[in-house]
Design a protein around this motif. Structure first.
Motif, PDB file in Angstrom:
ATOM      1  N   TYR A 138       0.838  -1.207   0.000  1.00 47.29           N
ATOM      2  CA  TYR A 138       0.000   0.000   0.000  1.00 47.29           C
ATOM      3  C   TYR A 138       0.874   1.258   0.000  1.00 47.29           C
ATOM      4  CZ  TYR A 138      -3.252   3.573   1.752  1.00 47.29           C
ATOM      5  OH  TYR A 138      -3.993   4.719   1.929  1.00 47.29           O
ATOM      6  N   MET A 139       1.893   1.289   0.827  1.00 46.33           N
ATOM      7  CA  MET A 139       2.756   2.470   0.918  1.00 46.33           C
ATOM      8  C   MET A 139       3.513   2.729  -0.382  1.00 46.33           C
ATOM      9  SD  MET A 139       2.465   4.094   3.776  1.00 46.33           S
ATOM     10  CE  MET A 139       4.003   4.868   4.299  1.00 46.33           C
ATOM     11  N   ALA A 140       3.973   1.666  -1.029  1.00 44.63           N
ATOM     12  CA  ALA A 140       4.670   1.844  -2.308  1.00 44.63           C
ATOM     13  C   ALA A 140       3.693   2.322  -3.383  1.00 44.63           C
ATOM     14  CB  ALA A 140       5.349   0.542  -2.723  1.00 44.63           C
ATOM     15  N   ALA A 141       2.476   1.759  -3.372  1.00 43.56           N
ATOM     16  CA  ALA A 141       1.448   2.189  -4.327  1.00 43.56           C
ATOM     17  C   ALA A 141       1.082   3.654  -4.072  1.00 43.56           C
ATOM     18  CB  ALA A 141       0.208   1.303  -4.209  1.00 43.56           C
ATOM     19  N   TYR A 142       1.072   4.039  -2.802  1.00 46.65           N
ATOM     20  CA  TYR A 142       0.774   5.438  -2.469  1.00 46.65           C
ATOM     21  C   TYR A 142       1.828   6.364  -3.071  1.00 46.65           C
ATOM     22  CZ  TYR A 142      -0.671   9.631  -0.143  1.00 46.65           C
ATOM     23  OH  TYR A 142      -1.109  10.903   0.072  1.00 46.65           O
ATOM     24  N   GLY A 143       3.087   5.953  -3.029  1.00 45.24           N
ATOM     25  CA  GLY A 143       4.161   6.761  -3.617  1.00 45.24           C
ATOM     26  C   GLY A 143       3.941   6.979  -5.111  1.00 45.24           C
ATOM     27  N   ARG A 144       3.632   5.904  -5.809  1.00 44.27           N
ATOM     28  CA  ARG A 144       3.349   6.031  -7.258  1.00 44.27           C
ATOM     29  C   ARG A 144       2.112   6.887  -7.473  1.00 44.27           C
ATOM     30  NH1 ARG A 144       4.528   0.505  -6.719  1.00 44.27           N
ATOM     31  NH2 ARG A 144       2.335  -0.133  -6.903  1.00 44.27           N
ATOM     32  N   GLY A 145       1.102   6.674  -6.631  1.00 45.10           N
ATOM     33  CA  GLY A 145      -0.137   7.455  -6.727  1.00 45.10           C
ATOM     34  C   GLY A 145       0.096   8.934  -6.454  1.00 45.10           C
ATOM     35  N   MET A 150       0.099  14.487  -8.449  1.00 42.21           N
ATOM     36  CA  MET A 150       0.732  15.780  -8.725  1.00 42.21           C
ATOM     37  C   MET A 150       0.483  16.184 -10.180  1.00 42.21           C
ATOM     38  SD  MET A 150       4.332  15.555  -6.634  1.00 42.21           S
ATOM     39  CE  MET A 150       4.728  17.299  -6.761  1.00 42.21           C
ATOM     40  N   ARG A 151       0.618  15.215 -11.076  1.00 43.31           N
ATOM     41  CA  ARG A 151       0.375  15.498 -12.501  1.00 43.31           C
ATOM     42  C   ARG A 151      -1.073  15.893 -12.737  1.00 43.31           C
ATOM     43  NH1 ARG A 151       3.590  10.758 -13.043  1.00 43.31           N
ATOM     44  NH2 ARG A 151       1.782   9.457 -13.541  1.00 43.31           N
ATOM     45  N   LEU A 152      -1.983  15.316 -11.946  1.00 39.27           N
ATOM     46  CA  LEU A 152      -3.418  15.567 -12.141  1.00 39.27           C
ATOM     47  C   LEU A 152      -3.921  16.763 -11.322  1.00 39.27           C
ATOM     48  CD1 LEU A 152      -4.709  11.862 -11.957  1.00 39.27           C
ATOM     49  CD2 LEU A 152      -4.540  13.283 -14.017  1.00 39.27           C
ATOM     50  N   GLY A 153      -3.042  17.380 -10.550  1.00 39.12           N
ATOM     51  CA  GLY A 153      -3.482  18.493  -9.699  1.00 39.12           C
ATOM     52  C   GLY A 153      -4.425  18.044  -8.595  1.00 39.12           C
ATOM     53  N   ALA A 154      -4.201  16.832  -8.073  1.00 43.79           N
ATOM     54  CA  ALA A 154      -5.126  16.251  -7.086  1.00 43.79           C
ATOM     55  C   ALA A 154      -4.447  15.951  -5.756  1.00 43.79           C
ATOM     56  CB  ALA A 154      -5.741  14.981  -7.662  1.00 43.79           C
ATOM     57  N   LEU A 155      -3.291  16.567  -5.542  1.00 37.16           N
ATOM     58  CA  LEU A 155      -2.518  16.234  -4.340  1.00 37.16           C
ATOM     59  C   LEU A 155      -3.242  16.578  -3.049  1.00 37.16           C
ATOM     60  CD1 LEU A 155       0.027  14.860  -3.775  1.00 37.16           C
ATOM     61  CD2 LEU A 155       1.248  17.036  -3.861  1.00 37.16           C
ATOM     62  N   ASP A 156      -4.012  17.684  -3.070  1.00 36.83           N
ATOM     63  CA  ASP A 156      -4.763  18.048  -1.857  1.00 36.83           C
ATOM     64  C   ASP A 156      -5.693  16.905  -1.459  1.00 36.83           C
ATOM     65  OD1 ASP A 156      -6.201  18.514  -4.251  1.00 36.83           O
ATOM     66  OD2 ASP A 156      -7.511  19.992  -3.299  1.00 36.83           O
ATOM     67  N   MET A 157      -6.298  16.250  -2.443  1.00 36.01           N
ATOM     68  CA  MET A 157      -7.220  15.144  -2.138  1.00 36.01           C
ATOM     69  C   MET A 157      -6.464  13.884  -1.710  1.00 36.01           C
ATOM     70  SD  MET A 157     -10.366  15.489  -4.824  1.00 36.01           S
ATOM     71  CE  MET A 157      -9.432  15.852  -6.309  1.00 36.01           C
ATOM     72  N   LEU A 158      -5.392  13.567  -2.429  1.00 31.36           N
ATOM     73  CA  LEU A 158      -4.667  12.337  -2.071  1.00 31.36           C
ATOM     74  C   LEU A 158      -4.017  12.457  -0.688  1.00 31.36           C
ATOM     75  CD1 LEU A 158      -3.958   9.496  -3.056  1.00 31.36           C
ATOM     76  CD2 LEU A 158      -1.756  10.424  -3.789  1.00 31.36           C
ATOM     77  N   MET A 234      -6.002  -2.057   0.535  1.00 31.11           N
ATOM     78  CA  MET A 234      -5.243  -2.256  -0.699  1.00 31.11           C
ATOM     79  C   MET A 234      -6.190  -2.352  -1.892  1.00 31.11           C
ATOM     80  SD  MET A 234      -2.130  -2.624  -1.441  1.00 31.11           S
ATOM     81  CE  MET A 234      -1.475  -3.017  -3.050  1.00 31.11           C
ATOM     82  N   GLN A 235      -7.237  -3.156  -1.741  1.00 37.17           N
ATOM     83  CA  GLN A 235      -8.176  -3.357  -2.854  1.00 37.17           C
ATOM     84  C   GLN A 235      -8.978  -2.101  -3.160  1.00 37.17           C
ATOM     85  OE1 GLN A 235     -10.613  -6.907  -2.568  1.00 37.17           O
ATOM     86  NE2 GLN A 235      -8.832  -8.098  -1.879  1.00 37.17           N
ATOM     87  N   ALA A 236      -9.356  -1.361  -2.115  1.00 37.96           N
ATOM     88  CA  ALA A 236     -10.164  -0.146  -2.318  1.00 37.96           C
ATOM     89  C   ALA A 236      -9.362   0.943  -3.019  1.00 37.96           C
ATOM     90  CB  ALA A 236     -10.681   0.368  -0.982  1.00 37.96           C
ATOM     91  N   THR A 237      -8.033   0.884  -2.903  1.00 38.51           N
ATOM     92  CA  THR A 237      -7.215   1.953  -3.475  1.00 38.51           C
ATOM     93  C   THR A 237      -6.514   1.525  -4.760  1.00 38.51           C
ATOM     94  OG1 THR A 237      -5.459   1.304  -1.924  1.00 38.51           O
ATOM     95  CG2 THR A 237      -6.833   3.182  -1.307  1.00 38.51           C
ATOM     96  N   GLU A 238      -6.799   0.315  -5.183  1.00 43.54           N
ATOM     97  CA  GLU A 238      -6.190  -0.243  -6.397  1.00 43.54           C
ATOM     98  C   GLU A 238      -6.642   0.464  -7.687  1.00 43.54           C
ATOM     99  OE1 GLU A 238      -5.377  -4.476  -6.248  1.00 43.54           O
ATOM    100  OE2 GLU A 238      -3.681  -3.309  -7.000  1.00 43.54           O
ATOM    101  N   PRO A 239      -7.940   0.799  -7.846  1.00 44.96           N
ATOM    102  CA  PRO A 239      -8.408   1.365  -9.119  1.00 44.96           C
ATOM    103  C   PRO A 239      -7.720   2.680  -9.477  1.00 44.96           C
ATOM    104  CG  PRO A 239     -10.275   0.775  -7.714  1.00 44.96           C
ATOM    105  CD  PRO A 239      -9.043   0.623  -6.881  1.00 44.96           C
ATOM    106  N   ASP A 240      -7.795   3.014 -10.755  1.00 44.70           N
ATOM    107  CA  ASP A 240      -7.301   4.302 -11.247  1.00 44.70           C
ATOM    108  C   ASP A 240      -8.110   5.421 -10.585  1.00 44.70           C
ATOM    109  OD1 ASP A 240      -6.451   6.481 -12.685  1.00 44.70           O
ATOM    110  OD2 ASP A 240      -7.278   5.801 -14.612  1.00 44.70           O
ATOM    111  N   PHE A 241      -7.414   6.338  -9.922  1.00 41.10           N
ATOM    112  CA  PHE A 241      -8.105   7.402  -9.197  1.00 41.10           C
ATOM    113  C   PHE A 241      -8.569   8.550 -10.113  1.00 41.10           C
ATOM    114  CE2 PHE A 241      -6.453   6.965  -4.494  1.00 41.10           C
ATOM    115  CZ  PHE A 241      -6.907   5.655  -4.466  1.00 41.10           C
ATOM    116  N   THR A 242      -8.143   8.565 -11.371  1.00 40.63           N
ATOM    117  CA  THR A 242      -8.453   9.716 -12.225  1.00 40.63           C
ATOM    118  C   THR A 242      -9.949  10.073 -12.213  1.00 40.63           C
ATOM    119  OG1 THR A 242      -6.594   9.037 -13.597  1.00 40.63           O
ATOM    120  CG2 THR A 242      -8.030  10.748 -14.496  1.00 40.63           C
ATOM    121  N   PRO A 243     -10.851   9.118 -12.487  1.00 41.67           N
ATOM    122  CA  PRO A 243     -12.284   9.489 -12.444  1.00 41.67           C
ATOM    123  C   PRO A 243     -12.791   9.737 -11.027  1.00 41.67           C
ATOM    124  CG  PRO A 243     -12.030   7.145 -12.939  1.00 41.67           C
ATOM    125  CD  PRO A 243     -10.648   7.731 -12.954  1.00 41.67           C
TER     126      PRO A 243
END
Ligand code: PHE
Ligand code: CO
Length: 267
Positions: A138-145, A150-158, A234-243
């Motif tokens: 989860y922590m490694a996935a969070y790093g990639r996320g 940052m690219r999506l301008g969504a850091l405040d939410m993440l 882990m499973q709840a945070t697996e999907p693409d967060f873009t939408p």
């Protein structure tokens, strides 16, 4: 072997020899206090990690020694940093399974309250769970996320997801509610308050709800979110967060202590 790091990564030497006897004494006092308080309050995965690493009954641990124990388990290593580091640098470390740990320890006058993380918070609070397979992933996935947010301008939410899981998360177990968030685990006051005080809301984990939820940094939390298991997180945070970011952005933010329709209380 030391972790491969490079220019701009903010990594420094731990400076083990520079710790004073008083530094180690402060660590031992914090360690003793929390390790007496936490059994029955913190999740079993945390206690297992604490045991496996032997994180510091004797004094501030050596980061290299700790990394040698941690790496074979989940691939994570510890690197020393001088304090808070830029977001992109932090995320890159996590994505590469390096956990940045502040090298200095608080003064004795600040045993109970500290505004920025020190080695006790970073190490005692965060590192034991990095021995858990699911949490480590989860922590490694969070790093990639994080780099993606940052690219999506969504850091405040993440950032809210980190806050309400990694720092202030609760977990539902057959024995009852338990703590896993490092911000709680490293705080004497909040490890009691988060479980025992009737005041805060304890609400079932809901990703989009969390992305919309503001938090406070100056006092105990008014709301905690409860996961069912690290595997479920882990499973709840697996999907693409873009939408999910887009949908969350279209809805109003939720204030720190607010309860909204759809919130499922957990007790
Ligand atoms: N799935 C997230 C995304 O697509 C990445 C992520 C995973 C974020 C785990 C946080 C925790 O952005
Ligand atoms: Co922290």
């Amino acid at each position: 072997m030391a972790a491969q790091t490079g220019p701009g990564d903010h990594v420094i030497e731990q400076g083990y020899q520079a710790y004073t006897d008083e530094d180690h004494e402060v660590w031992r006092d914090l360690y003793r206090r929390q390790s007496e308080l936490l059994p029955g309050r913190v999740c079993g995965e945390f206690l297992d990690g604490l045991d496996a690493l032997g994180v510091g009954a004797d004094g501030i641990p050596d980061f290299e020694d700790l990394s040698e124990l941690l790496e074979p388990a989940t691939g994570w290593r510890i690197v020393a940093v001088p304090g808070l580091i830029p977001d992109d640098v932090f995320f890159s470390h996590l994505a590469a399974r390096r956990f940045p740990v502040t090298n200095w320890i608080r003064a004795r006058e600040k045993m109970d309250y500290l505004q920025e993380p020190d080695v006790f918070h970073d190490l005692f609070g965060h590192v034991p769970l990095l021995t858990n397979r699911y949490f480590a992933d989860y922590m490694a996935a969070y790093g990639r996320g994080g780099l993606k947010a940052m690219r999506l301008g969504a850091l405040d939410m993440l950032a809210r997801l980190y806050w309400y899981t990694v720092e202030f998360g609760l977990i539902d177990t057959p024995e009852g509610l338990r703590i896993y968030g490092a911000g709680i685990v490293s705080s004497r006051g909040e490890s009691i308050y988060a479980l025992d005080d009737p005041a805060p809301n304890r609400i079932a984990f809901d990703l989009q709800r969390i992305l919309r939820s503001r938090y406070r940094i100056d006092d105990f939390q008014e709301t905690y979110f409860v996961i069912d298991s690290f595997d479920a997180l882990m499973q709840a945070t697996e999907p693409d967060f873009t939408p999910i970011y887009e949908a969350a952005r279209a809805l109003p933010e939720i204030a720190a202590g607010e309860v909204v329709a759809g919130d499922r209380p957990v007790s």
